[in-house]
Write a protein that holds these residues in place. Structure first.
Motif, mmCIF file in Angstrom:
data_model
loop_
_atom_site.group_PDB
_atom_site.id
_atom_site.type_symbol
_atom_site.label_atom_id
_atom_site.label_comp_id
_atom_site.label_asym_id
_atom_site.label_seq_id
_atom_site.Cartn_x
_atom_site.Cartn_y
_atom_site.Cartn_z
ATOM 1 N N LEU A 78 0.820 -1.209 0.000
ATOM 2 C CA LEU A 78 0.000 0.000 0.000
ATOM 3 C C LEU A 78 0.858 1.265 0.000
ATOM 4 C CD1 LEU A 78 -2.797 -1.103 2.501
ATOM 5 C CD2 LEU A 78 -2.948 -0.937 0.008
ATOM 6 N N VAL A 79 1.975 1.227 0.709
ATOM 7 C CA VAL A 79 2.894 2.372 0.699
ATOM 8 C C VAL A 79 3.437 2.588 -0.713
ATOM 9 C CG1 VAL A 79 5.142 3.201 1.484
ATOM 10 C CG2 VAL A 79 3.524 2.235 3.127
ATOM 11 N N ARG A 80 3.820 1.498 -1.372
ATOM 12 C CA ARG A 80 4.314 1.603 -2.745
ATOM 13 C C ARG A 80 3.245 2.196 -3.660
ATOM 14 N NH1 ARG A 80 1.957 -1.206 -6.727
ATOM 15 N NH2 ARG A 80 2.117 -3.134 -5.524
ATOM 16 N N MET A 81 1.995 1.750 -3.491
ATOM 17 C CA MET A 81 0.912 2.287 -4.313
ATOM 18 C C MET A 81 0.709 3.775 -4.062
ATOM 19 S SD MET A 81 -2.061 -0.603 -4.303
ATOM 20 C CE MET A 81 -3.213 0.581 -5.011
ATOM 21 N N ALA A 82 0.790 4.187 -2.796
ATOM 22 C CA ALA A 82 0.543 5.590 -2.450
ATOM 23 C C ALA A 82 1.564 6.511 -3.121
ATOM 24 C CB ALA A 82 0.588 5.768 -0.943
ATOM 25 N N ARG A 83 2.724 5.965 -3.415
ATOM 26 C CA ARG A 83 3.781 6.769 -4.023
ATOM 27 C C ARG A 83 3.764 6.699 -5.550
ATOM 28 N NH1 ARG A 83 8.501 4.619 0.149
ATOM 29 N NH2 ARG A 83 7.859 5.890 1.950
ATOM 30 N N THR A 84 2.808 5.955 -6.099
ATOM 31 C CA THR A 84 2.730 5.793 -7.551
ATOM 32 C C THR A 84 2.115 7.032 -8.185
ATOM 33 O OG1 THR A 84 2.496 3.391 -7.329
ATOM 34 C CG2 THR A 84 1.788 4.375 -9.410
ATOM 35 N N SER A 85 2.757 7.542 -9.218
ATOM 36 C CA SER A 85 2.251 8.725 -9.909
ATOM 37 C C SER A 85 0.903 8.434 -10.563
ATOM 38 C CB SER A 85 3.259 9.158 -10.976
ATOM 39 O OG SER A 85 2.769 10.238 -11.721
ATOM 40 N N GLY A 86 -0.038 9.349 -10.390
ATOM 41 C CA GLY A 86 -1.349 9.212 -11.014
ATOM 42 C C GLY A 86 -2.261 8.200 -10.357
ATOM 43 N N ILE A 87 -1.982 7.845 -9.094
ATOM 44 C CA ILE A 87 -2.759 6.802 -8.421
ATOM 45 C C ILE A 87 -4.232 7.182 -8.272
ATOM 46 C CG2 ILE A 87 -2.323 7.663 -6.086
ATOM 47 C CD1 ILE A 87 -2.399 3.973 -7.173
ATOM 48 N N ASP A 88 -4.534 8.474 -8.194
ATOM 49 C CA ASP A 88 -5.928 8.905 -7.987
ATOM 50 C C ASP A 88 -6.859 8.495 -9.133
ATOM 51 O OD1 ASP A 88 -5.464 9.982 -5.526
ATOM 52 O OD2 ASP A 88 -5.131 12.028 -6.250
ATOM 53 N N ARG A 89 -6.295 8.220 -10.294
ATOM 54 C CA ARG A 89 -7.147 7.820 -11.423
ATOM 55 C C ARG A 89 -7.822 6.474 -11.174
ATOM 56 N NH1 ARG A 89 -4.559 4.216 -15.150
ATOM 57 N NH2 ARG A 89 -2.513 3.588 -14.343
ATOM 58 N N LEU A 90 -7.267 5.697 -10.224
ATOM 59 C CA LEU A 90 -7.855 4.392 -9.911
ATOM 60 C C LEU A 90 -9.091 4.523 -9.031
ATOM 61 C CD1 LEU A 90 -4.619 2.316 -9.168
ATOM 62 C CD2 LEU A 90 -5.824 2.607 -11.337
ATOM 63 N N ASN A 91 -9.361 5.713 -8.556
ATOM 64 C CA ASN A 91 -10.493 5.921 -7.652
ATOM 65 C C ASN A 91 -11.755 6.332 -8.426
ATOM 66 O OD1 ASN A 91 -11.569 5.856 -5.068
ATOM 67 N ND2 ASN A 91 -11.271 8.055 -4.751
ATOM 68 N N GLY A 92 -11.864 5.804 -9.623
ATOM 69 C CA GLY A 92 -13.023 6.110 -10.444
ATOM 70 C C GLY A 92 -13.432 4.890 -11.243
ATOM 71 N N PHE A 93 -14.399 5.072 -12.133
ATOM 72 C CA PHE A 93 -14.857 3.962 -12.967
ATOM 73 C C PHE A 93 -13.823 3.656 -14.048
ATOM 74 C CE2 PHE A 93 -19.010 5.431 -11.335
ATOM 75 C CZ PHE A 93 -19.481 4.220 -10.846
#
Length: 465
Positions: free
Chosen positions: A113-128
């Protein structure tokens, strides 16, 4: 009137186990009324409190239903709950029933989860996202399929909410209600309930027998006969680590099934979540018969059941149907957990985890063979469960019940068969759900002792109803 003479644990559990056994064998049927609690207590010579606890335990298992003023009745099938489903507050037991495959050796979720949090553009996964999943995650699925012996096309891969969801949407896409599907005589319990819930009919077929006396692949002649006489439209297979017998199909056995499938125009569904544990990669049915095979893959057993991510690979003609079925059932699998899995695959955690689990499994299988001898345990050091043959006179349900009283859970053969089939003298034992080696080896000792004790008892004193 349950027979509890051989009970080695709490009497109330013996009564509940006897009730469950009688329901499974058909001695008790849906809607049958049980004796009043006071009457049964008197007949058995136990306290009323013991019977109350027994009926409460049976109701907790959804075997019975109490109705005020009318009594207690055997519940309908829809009210029963599978023993494979974890319960939040279930009693502690040494678990050799459920196949969780060494979850204590899974990769660190917090680090992932820490690795994911540091991934660029991760917020795009919070949608459809598209119902079939993002391209990057479908490419991860194609990498996973390589371990299954299939060079998968990412365009034909779809992301699902685990392999179980994959089975359901695949069967919906490939078959119509009323179709008959061939399955092994002993098979994965959830496929039987899934087919039934989808309006499909399971047709159980015998297996070839191996030189060592164990079960081999599905008999191709029986499959051909079922296609001719029972209008079977498809076949469900677990070619690499068949659950529960552990058999791995040879290339020749696979070719024989493909020949029958082509001759009778059968669709093939292959699901094998334990494949990555095997050191040798054999060609998948999706590679041998790509025009008629739907392949299902998951790494839940390898590293992350909590992520609920699986993959399906289907012939192009069924691509739109698969996407629609995923959309209708869940809209999409979670892109957040799909990204978690993709990271573990990219960074090599999958390989590292497999190495640890293979080492642990080798030790446990060899110890199981040693302790349980001379009883035949089908499997090998790479198989994360074993299929234990009992003496012919020993009832597998009786062994399961007797072990339950000692705090050990196993599964008898009846969980892997159609309901109208008589249980065969086998148990499935899993090697990785119990974290402690000492408890696992203790359980094996108790299993061996219990089998030997029951083999010496007259039939009337076995702990079944």
């Amino acid at each position: 009137m349950p027979n509890i003479e051989a009970a080695q644990g709490p009497i109330y559990l013996a009564i509940a186990d006897a009730l469950e056994a009688d329901i499974s064998t058909g001695a008790l049927e849906q809607g049958d009324r049980l004796p009043p609690q006071r009457e049964l207590a008197y007949q058995l010579g136990v306290t009323l409190g013991t019977i109350t606890r027994a009926y409460s335990e049976a109701e907790r298992r959804r075997l019975v239903k109490g109705e005020t003023g009318r009594g207690t009745y055997v519940a309908t099938e829809s009210q029963k709950v599978s023993p494979l489903i974890p319960q939040e507050d279930e009693p502690e037991a040494c678990d050799l029933a459920r196949n969780f495959a060494y979850p204590h050796l899974n990769p660190s979720l917090s680090e992932g989860l820490v690795r994911m949090a540091r991934t660029s553009g991760i917020d795009r996964l919070n949608g459809f996202v598209p119902s079939e999943g993002l391209r990057a995650h479908r490419e991860t699925g194609a990498l996973v399929f390589k371990d299954y012996g299939l060079e998968a096309d990412p365009a034909r891969v779809a992301v699902t909410c685990g392999a179980q969801h994959g089975i359901q949407v695949t069967c919906q896409a490939l078959f119509r209600a009323g179709d008959a599907i061939a399955v092994d005589r002993f098979t994965y319990p959830s496929i039987l309930s899934s087919l039934e819930s989808l309006g499909l009919k399971a047709v159980a077929l015998p297996a070839l027998r191996r030189e060592d006396g164990g079960f081999g692949a599905m008999d191709p002649e029986a499959l051909a006969q079922a296609a001719r006489t029972q209008a079977v439209k498809g076949v469900f297979l677990m070619p690499n680590m068949q659950n529960p017998t552990t058999h791995t199909m040879s290339v020749g056995e696979r070719d024989s099934v493909v020949q029958v499938a082509r001759e009778h125009d059968l669709k093939i569904v292959e699901d094998d979540p334990y494949t990555p544990f095997l050191p040798e990669t054999l060609p998948a049915f999706g590679a041998l018969a790509p025009e008629r095979t739907a392949s299902i893959a998951s790494i839940s057993k390898v590293c992350s059941p909590g992520s609920r991510i699986g993959f399906v690979h289907v012939p192009e003609i069924f691509g739109d149907s698969i996407r629609n079925k995923i959309g209708e059932s869940t809209w999409m699998a979670s892109p957040i957990t799909a990204e978690l899995i993709a990271g573990w695959v990219r960074e090599g955690h999958l390989f590292k985890t497999l190495r640890l689990k293979r080492k642990a499994n080798r030790q446990r299988f060899l110890k199981a063979q040693e302790i349980l001898a001379p009883h035949f345990l089908q499997g090998d050091v790479n198989k994360v469960f074993g299929w234990l043959q009992l003496p012919d006179q020993v009832d597998p349900d009786g062994v399961q019940a007797a072990l339950s009283h000692q705090g050990i859970s196993v599964l008898s053969s009846r969980y892997f068969q159609l309901k109208d089939h008589t249980p065969a003298p086998y148990l499935r034992l899993t090697f990785g759900s119990e974290e402690s080696d000492d408890r696992f080896f203790w359980a094996l000792d108790r299993i061996r002792t219990t089998i030997d004790q029951l083999a010496e008892l007259p039939a009337l004193t076995r702990p079944v109803g």
